[in-house]
Design a protein around this motif. Structure first.
Motif, PDB file in Angstrom:
ATOM      1  N   UNK A 103       0.866  -1.181   0.000  1.00  0.00           N
ATOM      2  CA  UNK A 103       0.000   0.000   0.000  1.00  0.00           C
ATOM      3  C   UNK A 103       0.905   1.234   0.000  1.00  0.00           C
ATOM      4  N   UNK A 104       0.728   2.086  -1.053  1.00  0.00           N
ATOM      5  CA  UNK A 104       1.593   3.251  -1.226  1.00  0.00           C
ATOM      6  C   UNK A 104       0.722   4.502  -1.287  1.00  0.00           C
ATOM      7  N   UNK A 105       1.016   5.531  -0.468  1.00  0.00           N
ATOM      8  CA  UNK A 105       0.249   6.787  -0.567  1.00  0.00           C
ATOM      9  C   UNK A 105       0.387   7.373  -1.969  1.00  0.00           C
ATOM     10  N   UNK A 106      -0.735   7.909  -2.480  1.00  0.00           N
ATOM     11  CA  UNK A 106      -0.704   8.482  -3.826  1.00  0.00           C
ATOM     12  C   UNK A 106      -0.981   9.975  -3.731  1.00  0.00           C
ATOM     13  N   UNK A 107      -0.065  10.786  -4.293  1.00  0.00           N
ATOM     14  CA  UNK A 107      -0.233  12.234  -4.256  1.00  0.00           C
ATOM     15  C   UNK A 107       0.073  12.885  -5.594  1.00  0.00           C
ATOM     16  N   UNK A 108       0.260  12.102  -6.625  1.00  0.00           N
ATOM     17  CA  UNK A 108       0.555  12.643  -7.968  1.00  0.00           C
ATOM     18  C   UNK A 108      -0.687  13.322  -8.525  1.00  0.00           C
ATOM     19  N   UNK A 109      -0.527  14.499  -9.087  1.00  0.00           N
ATOM     20  CA  UNK A 109      -1.673  15.259  -9.599  1.00  0.00           C
ATOM     21  C   UNK A 109      -2.020  14.903 -11.028  1.00  0.00           C
ATOM     22  N   UNK A 110      -1.334  13.905 -11.600  1.00  0.00           N
ATOM     23  CA  UNK A 110      -1.652  13.549 -12.992  1.00  0.00           C
ATOM     24  C   UNK A 110      -3.040  12.939 -13.109  1.00  0.00           C
ATOM     25  N   UNK A 111      -3.492  12.370 -12.027  1.00  0.00           N
ATOM     26  CA  UNK A 111      -4.870  11.868 -11.973  1.00  0.00           C
ATOM     27  C   UNK A 111      -5.546  12.525 -10.784  1.00  0.00           C
ATOM     28  N   UNK A 112      -6.711  13.093 -10.984  1.00  0.00           N
ATOM     29  CA  UNK A 112      -7.402  13.826  -9.928  1.00  0.00           C
ATOM     30  C   UNK A 112      -8.205  12.856  -9.056  1.00  0.00           C
ATOM     31  N   UNK A 113      -7.776  12.727  -7.809  1.00  0.00           N
ATOM     32  CA  UNK A 113      -8.499  11.918  -6.817  1.00  0.00           C
ATOM     33  C   UNK A 113      -8.849  12.824  -5.647  1.00  0.00           C
ATOM     34  N   UNK A 114     -10.150  13.058  -5.412  1.00  0.00           N
ATOM     35  CA  UNK A 114     -10.588  14.060  -4.438  1.00  0.00           C
ATOM     36  C   UNK A 114     -10.393  13.607  -2.998  1.00  0.00           C
ATOM     37  N   UNK A 115     -10.318  12.317  -2.713  1.00  0.00           N
ATOM     38  CA  UNK A 115     -10.245  11.828  -1.353  1.00  0.00           C
ATOM     39  C   UNK A 115      -8.839  11.315  -1.071  1.00  0.00           C
ATOM     40  N   UNK A 116      -8.598  10.953   0.207  1.00  0.00           N
ATOM     41  CA  UNK A 116      -7.302  10.395   0.574  1.00  0.00           C
ATOM     42  C   UNK A 116      -7.150   9.061  -0.129  1.00  0.00           C
ATOM     43  N   UNK A 117      -6.059   8.922  -0.919  1.00  0.00           N
ATOM     44  CA  UNK A 117      -5.944   7.766  -1.805  1.00  0.00           C
ATOM     45  C   UNK A 117      -4.623   7.062  -1.618  1.00  0.00           C
ATOM     46  N   UNK A 118      -4.674   5.727  -1.891  1.00  0.00           N
ATOM     47  CA  UNK A 118      -3.501   4.874  -1.795  1.00  0.00           C
ATOM     48  C   UNK A 118      -3.505   3.931  -2.991  1.00  0.00           C
ATOM     49  N   UNK A 119      -2.309   3.595  -3.445  1.00  0.00           N
ATOM     50  CA  UNK A 119      -2.167   2.666  -4.566  1.00  0.00           C
ATOM     51  C   UNK A 119      -1.862   1.279  -4.006  1.00  0.00           C
ATOM     52  N   UNK A 157       3.722   5.002 -13.871  1.00  0.00           N
ATOM     53  CA  UNK A 157       3.391   6.345 -13.432  1.00  0.00           C
ATOM     54  C   UNK A 157       1.928   6.473 -13.014  1.00  0.00           C
ATOM     55  N   UNK A 158       1.084   5.641 -13.567  1.00  0.00           N
ATOM     56  CA  UNK A 158      -0.354   5.755 -13.312  1.00  0.00           C
ATOM     57  C   UNK A 158      -0.815   4.609 -12.425  1.00  0.00           C
ATOM     58  N   UNK A 159      -1.654   4.911 -11.441  1.00  0.00           N
ATOM     59  CA  UNK A 159      -2.151   3.839 -10.567  1.00  0.00           C
ATOM     60  C   UNK A 159      -3.220   3.017 -11.268  1.00  0.00           C
ATOM     61  N   UNK A 160      -3.206   1.716 -11.033  1.00  0.00           N
ATOM     62  CA  UNK A 160      -4.247   0.848 -11.585  1.00  0.00           C
ATOM     63  C   UNK A 160      -5.298   0.535 -10.530  1.00  0.00           C
ATOM     64  N   UNK A 161      -4.851   0.079  -9.354  1.00  0.00           N
ATOM     65  CA  UNK A 161      -5.783  -0.258  -8.271  1.00  0.00           C
ATOM     66  C   UNK A 161      -5.609   0.788  -7.164  1.00  0.00           C
ATOM     67  N   UNK A 162      -6.706   1.477  -6.848  1.00  0.00           N
ATOM     68  CA  UNK A 162      -6.670   2.567  -5.869  1.00  0.00           C
ATOM     69  C   UNK A 162      -7.584   2.246  -4.686  1.00  0.00           C
ATOM     70  N   UNK A 163      -7.088   2.503  -3.479  1.00  0.00           N
ATOM     71  CA  UNK A 163      -7.890   2.418  -2.250  1.00  0.00           C
ATOM     72  C   UNK A 163      -8.176   3.854  -1.811  1.00  0.00           C
ATOM     73  N   UNK A 164      -9.443   4.178  -1.774  1.00  0.00           N
ATOM     74  CA  UNK A 164      -9.849   5.564  -1.487  1.00  0.00           C
ATOM     75  C   UNK A 164     -10.584   5.613  -0.147  1.00  0.00           C
ATOM     76  N   UNK A 165     -10.148   6.536   0.715  1.00  0.00           N
ATOM     77  CA  UNK A 165     -10.738   6.667   2.055  1.00  0.00           C
ATOM     78  C   UNK A 165     -11.466   7.998   2.142  1.00  0.00           C
ATOM     79  N   UNK A 166     -12.758   7.929   2.427  1.00  0.00           N
ATOM     80  CA  UNK A 166     -13.580   9.134   2.626  1.00  0.00           C
ATOM     81  C   UNK A 166     -13.752   9.330   4.136  1.00  0.00           C
ATOM     82  N   UNK A 167     -13.228  10.418   4.649  1.00  0.00           N
ATOM     83  CA  UNK A 167     -13.281  10.664   6.093  1.00  0.00           C
ATOM     84  C   UNK A 167     -14.299  11.740   6.434  1.00  0.00           C
ATOM     85  N   UNK A 168     -14.783  11.692   7.684  1.00  0.00           N
ATOM     86  CA  UNK A 168     -15.654  12.747   8.187  1.00  0.00           C
ATOM     87  C   UNK A 168     -14.820  14.013   8.429  1.00  0.00           C
TER      88      UNK A 168
END
Length: 634
Positions: A103-119, A157-168
């Motif tokens: 599990x790797x934190x993802x912060x690259x802006x090449x793909x827009x992910x609005x929530x906290x995301x991990x590859x 460079x591009x993530x294939x499988x993403x784990x996205x966490x939506x927090x309060x």
């Protein structure tokens, strides 16, 4: 509990307990088959229907549970690891990953992910999935979503499988409006402890419950707390509205005057709802003696912030006929009858007519008692009656035992009393009464062998006193105290009347230690030389200095101290069974005098008692003695 022996099944309740045990045993055997751990405290052979020593059983249960804590933690950790491993394998199969993906934190802006995301990726760097799960704060997580982005897995460079966490969102500010001024300071503290937490349903629920508990503790039950906005937000607004009493209804089936019930209520329509006042009202209604059970039902209207109340009650019979009997070796057989109307003319007034007596005494009286005048706490009572009693006069007899008392009856004096007593007072916590009374009485006393009887003399006294009785029961009490204080003094004197003044104090307190009750009692009374013979203090009898005969000592001053040790046996002789040991020290004087320790009498007593449905039954023994300063000189 283990099965009872054959000889233990003689009583019907023991047999019923055994049947329940058999069914429970089958249930427990099935339940333990699927249990990971079975905790069995070492309580020994303890029947299910024995509720003695519960605190000791709780301690043994807690001790056994603590001993198993390491194993419980081990099992929970293993189950958690198993769940995480199964989840990891399911994700790997679903998205074509190996079981050792990272599990790797993802912060690259090449793909827009609005929530906290991990590859999620098959690589040597990054966090292990188990380690990643262990670092998550699930209190703030609203949703976790795993998805395939559609990118080529060969593109590093591009993530294939993403784990996205939506927090309060975290709460930054809370404003509130509250009508209850005396809780605002505590609410400020609750709010400060809440700011910075996630605005989750659990946080809101905890915030509402804390404020409601605070309001209830401060006397505002069923307070309404509304949190807005309804969506998750960084800024919250609280609306705190105290609940008020709505309609108060009395069950139509109750025949007792509604006025009697309503005057016992400590709350009124339109007042803030207060649980303590409702509980006190229940106690007040029960204490009238008119009801065997009372139920207060609540209908809380959360929209209008109202609490509608309906009162149900099971009425007792208001007309009671009691037949009385007492057998002892002092007064032999005594019998009597009482007629009581607990609610005369549906006004809450208690009416009593009674007659009782035996060979050596007779009492007849009629009385009225109103515990509450209208809606006040003032009480009023009136009583008239006639008392005839034979009082033995004892003299000391010779005995070979130097430190023992032995007495014999020299003569018998007959006393007669005819009079009336009126008193008014105010209640103290429904357990006591501070009163002022007027007593008018005719009396005479004479030797039983005299052929002619003297004339009656009169007296008129004013009596002021306090009676406070918080004991849980009159016979074999295990809690509470009794205080009885009064001063009686002449109101006026005529040519045909006498005058006297006397004072009395008695205090008894019950100190429970499990099934043992220690009961110290102190009694002190004195009067001037005008106190007539029928009003003398007395010393002796089963309840008043055992070891001496009833009325063995008479006088105008009394001082006694009693130490009782009452123990309720762990087994019953069909009814609650008690043994009591007591030690008594005191004396009585013919005139007001200094109390000297060397003059005090001593006694000890033993009693075996049963608390039966028809009244107490007791068997008592007592022995009086005194100390000799110099036995060799006698």
């Amino acid at each position: 509990s283990p099965p009872l022996e054959k000889e233990e099944l003689q009583k019907p309740w023991s047999l019923a307990s055994q049947i329940i045990n058999i069914f429970m045993d089958k249930f427990l055997k099935n339940a333990t088959l699927s249990a990971d751990i079975v905790i069995e405290p070492a309580i020994g052979k303890h029947p299910n229907d024995n509720f003695k020593g519960l605190d000791s059983l709780i301690f043994l249960g807690e001790k056994a549970g603590r001993e198993q804590l390491p194993k419980i933690r081990e099992i929970l950790t293993a189950k958690k690891d198993s769940i995480i491993a199964n989840l990891r394998n399911a994700i790997a199969r679903e998205f074509g990953l190996s079981s050792n993906f990272k599990v790797i934190p993802y912060s690259d802006s090449s793909i827009s992910l609005s929530k906290q995301s991990f590859v999620l990726k098959d690589t040597s760097s990054g966090l292990d999935f188990k380690e990643f799960i262990g670092k998550l704060d699930f209190k703030g997580i609203k949703q976790i979503r795993i998805f395939d982005t559609g990118y080529d897995a060969t593109n590093n460079e591009a993530p294939k499988v993403v784990l996205e966490i939506d927090t309060f969102p975290r709460i930054k500010n809370i404003v509130y409006h509250c009508e209850i001024e005396n809780v605002k300071y505590q609410i400020d503290t609750i709010i400060q402890n809440t700011i910075g937490k996630f605005d989750s349903p659990e946080t809101r629920k905890s915030l509402i419950e804390e404020i409601k508990k605070l309001c209830a503790k401060s006397g505002f039950s069923f307070a309404k707390v509304v949190v807005s906005p309804s969506e998750n937000s960084e800024n919250l607004h609280l609306e705190i509205t105290p609940n008020k009493i709505g309609k108060i209804k009395i069950d139509e089936k109750i025949t007792t005057s509604e006025y009697i019930i309503r005057r016992e209520l400590t709350f009124r329509q339109g007042e803030y709802t207060n649980g303590d006042k409702i509980a006190q009202s229940w106690s007040n209604i029960i204490s009238t003696g008119l009801f065997s059970d009372v139920f207060i039902d609540f209908d809380v209207d959360t929209i209008a912030s109202l609490c509608n109340i309906k009162i149900f009650a099971q009425e007792r019979g208001t007309q009671v006929l009691n037949f009385l009997m007492r057998i002892d070796n002092e007064r032999n057989i005594q019998g009597g009858v009482d007629f009581i109307h607990e609610n005369l003319f549906n006004t809450g007034t208690r009416f009593l007519v009674s007659a009782a007596g035996g060979k050596s005494d007779f009492v007849a009286k009629i009385g009225l008692n109103q515990t509450r005048i209208w809606k006040t706490n003032f009480s009023l009572s009136a009583e008239a009656g006639y008392i005839w009693k034979v009082i033995p006069i004892f003299v000391r007899s010779k005995t070979s035992k130097l430190n023992r008392y032995e007495s014999s009856v020299e003569k018998e004096i007959i006393t007669e009393k005819l009079g009336a007593y009126i008193s008014a007072g105010t209640q103290i916590e429904r357990l006591g009464n501070f009163y002022l009374g007027f007593r008018s009485e005719k009396q005479r006393f004479y030797d039983q062998n005299e052929s002619s009887k003297p004339n009656f003399y009169n007296f008129y006294t004013l009596k002021i006193g306090l009676i406070y009785d918080s004991r849980n029961r009159l016979e074999f009490p295990s809690d509470g105290r009794l205080i009885n204080i009064f001063l009686e003094t002449p109101l006026f004197k005529t040519t045909s009347s006498i005058a006297f003044t006397r004072a009395f104090f008695q205090h008894s307190i019950n100190l429970p230690i499990k099934d043992l009750v220690i009961r110290p009692t102190i009694t002190f009374g004195f009067a001037d030389a005008g106190l007539p013979f029928p009003e003398f203090f007395s010393l002796g009898g089963e309840d008043n200095f055992p070891g001496f005969h009833e009325y063995e000592f008479l006088g105008r001053q009394i001082f006694t101290t009693k130490f009782e040790f009452q123990y309720r046996l762990p087994w019953k002789l069909y009814f609650d069974t008690f043994i009591t040991l007591n030690y008594n020290i005191g004396s009585i004087w013919s005139q007001f005098d200094a109390i000297r320790i060397s003059e005090l009498k001593h006694s000890f007593g033993f009693s075996f008692g049963l608390l039966t449905p028809i009244g107490p039954v007791s068997f008592s023994l007592g022995r009086a003695f005194f100390f000799i300063k110099n036995p060799n000189a006698v």
